[in-house]
Design a protein around this motif. Structure first.
Motif, short mmCIF file in Angstrom:
data_model
loop_
_atom_site.label_atom_id
_atom_site.label_comp_id
_atom_site.label_asym_id
_atom_site.label_seq_id
_atom_site.Cartn_x
_atom_site.Cartn_y
_atom_site.Cartn_z
N ASN A 114 29.32 120.88 38.97
CA ASN A 114 29.10 120.13 37.58
C ASN A 114 30.07 120.72 36.82
O ASN A 114 30.49 121.97 36.69
CB ASN A 114 27.97 120.68 37.17
N TYR A 116 30.46 121.28 32.78
CA TYR A 116 29.83 121.10 31.52
C TYR A 116 30.99 121.60 30.39
O TYR A 116 31.31 122.90 30.24
CB TYR A 116 28.83 122.56 31.21
N VAL A 123 22.01 120.13 31.88
CA VAL A 123 21.15 119.45 32.78
C VAL A 123 19.67 119.85 32.58
O VAL A 123 19.40 120.81 32.08
CB VAL A 123 21.50 119.68 34.17
N HIS A 126 14.48 120.36 36.21
CA HIS A 126 14.44 119.56 37.62
C HIS A 126 14.42 120.42 38.74
O HIS A 126 14.55 121.86 38.65
CB HIS A 126 15.57 118.59 37.71
N ASP A 128 15.91 120.36 42.85
CA ASP A 128 16.71 119.70 43.48
C ASP A 128 16.35 118.74 44.70
O ASP A 128 15.19 119.15 45.22
CB ASP A 128 17.81 120.66 44.28
N PHE A 150 20.73 129.60 32.09
CA PHE A 150 20.19 129.13 33.28
C PHE A 150 18.82 129.55 33.54
O PHE A 150 18.34 130.76 33.55
CB PHE A 150 20.77 129.65 34.52
N HIS A 184 14.54 124.23 37.24
CA HIS A 184 15.59 124.88 36.44
C HIS A 184 16.21 124.02 35.41
O HIS A 184 16.12 122.80 35.61
CB HIS A 184 16.42 125.85 37.39
N VAL A 186 19.99 123.59 32.75
CA VAL A 186 21.13 124.57 31.86
C VAL A 186 20.82 123.55 30.46
O VAL A 186 21.44 122.58 30.45
CB VAL A 186 22.27 124.51 32.34
N ARG A 196 31.83 125.56 31.10
CA ARG A 196 31.23 126.00 32.41
C ARG A 196 31.24 125.23 33.62
O ARG A 196 31.19 123.91 33.51
CB ARG A 196 29.97 126.62 32.19
N SER A 198 29.86 124.85 37.64
CA SER A 198 29.14 125.21 38.60
C SER A 198 29.24 124.50 39.92
O SER A 198 29.28 123.34 40.18
CB SER A 198 27.50 125.21 38.16
N THR A 200 28.07 124.02 43.18
CA THR A 200 26.82 124.01 44.13
C THR A 200 26.73 123.68 45.32
O THR A 200 27.55 122.60 45.78
CB THR A 200 25.61 123.18 43.37
N ARG A 202 24.90 122.91 49.23
CA ARG A 202 23.39 122.75 49.81
C ARG A 202 23.83 122.86 51.43
O ARG A 202 24.75 122.44 51.77
CB ARG A 202 23.05 121.56 49.28
O1 LIG Z 1 24.89 124.42 36.77
C1 LIG Z 1 23.99 124.82 37.11
O2 LIG Z 1 23.87 126.08 37.34
C2 LIG Z 1 22.74 124.05 37.68
C3 LIG Z 1 23.05 122.84 38.52
C4 LIG Z 1 22.07 121.96 38.86
O3 LIG Z 1 20.83 122.46 38.71
C5 LIG Z 1 21.92 120.87 39.94
O4 LIG Z 1 23.17 120.76 40.09
O5 LIG Z 1 21.19 120.36 40.18
#
Ligand SMILES: O=C(O)CCC(=O)C(=O)O
Length: 209
Positions: A114, A116, A123, A126, A128, A150, A184, A186, A196, A198, A200, A202
């Motif tokens: 992501n 930002y 975001v 939500h 995941d 966060f 969670h 942002v 920023r 992120s 991520t 999974r």
């Molecule tokens: O940017 C973040 O720290 C969270 C990202 C997030 O919640 C997501 O990608 O589902």
């Protein structure tokens, strides 16, 4: 031809304050933060020491997309950019994944980044979607660039129970039942100091027991 990289309010190299001699990708500073008896968050401050270079590389190289969402019958732009990294992961992502796989005994096999761009990107609350296919998924986030809030609250609503401010190479790992019982976000942040990212990660198979 590669699309032009997104324009952001801040370049990663401006954050380049890695402590000399600090071990890269070390779990030494890990703080385990239980939310309740089933859900937890691990935080490792400054896990990626050369976070500024990684920010710049991903900004220039990742396949960024601006996605849309349908809301109330209208297509609206998502307030962030995203990049889905295909496998095999590029070397810089693979070197993050290897120690995470070893420590958490899973195989992180998908990577969504992501971006930002400024404080207007965000975001919403939500959990995941990986929770739909797995009981207790781990979701790893490596934050690069500016620190952003966060926040965590119960999935049923109610007060915020945790406020973190990840950025500059911090690792946040969400685990246990977090994706079922907690949400969670942002949030937008008027005074964000810059962009920023992120990264991520999974996994699609349950953890080894
Ligand atoms: O940017 C973040 O720290 C969270 C990202 C997030 O919640 C997501 O990608 O589902």
């Amino acid at each position: 031809m590669r699309a032009d990289p997104p324009q952001v309010a801040w370049q990663g190299s401006l954050f380049d304050d890695a402590e000399p001699g600090r071990a890269r990708l070390s779990f030494d500073g890990l703080r385990h933060d239980p939310l309740d008896e089933r859900s937890w968050i691990d935080v490792v401050p400054g896990w990626v020491t050369d976070h500024a270079e990684l920010f710049d590389e991903l900004l220039a190289e990742a396949p960024w997309q601006q996605r849309t969402r349908t809301m109330w019958d209208k297509d609206v732009l998502e307030p962030r950019m995203v990049a889905v990294l295909p496998r095999p992961f590029p070397a810089r992502i693979a070197e993050l994944v290897t120690p995470l796989n070893e420590r958490y005994r899973v195989r992180f096999d998908s990577c969504l980044i992501n971006l930002y761009r400024d404080g207007s990107d965000a975001v919403a609350w939500h959990a995941d979607t990986v929770r739909k296919t797995m009981r207790d998924p781990l979701v790893a986030t490596v934050s690069l660039g500016a620190r952003r809030a966060f926040l965590v609250r119960p999935a049923t609503g109610g007060p915020i129970v945790r406020r973190y401010a990840p950025g500059e190479g911090d690792l946040v790992m969400m685990g246990g039942s977090m994706q079922h019982d907690w949400h969670h976000t942002v949030p937008r942040e008027k005074c964000a100091s810059g962009a920023r990212m992120s990264v991520t990660l999974r996994h699609s198979r349950p953890a080894a027991s």
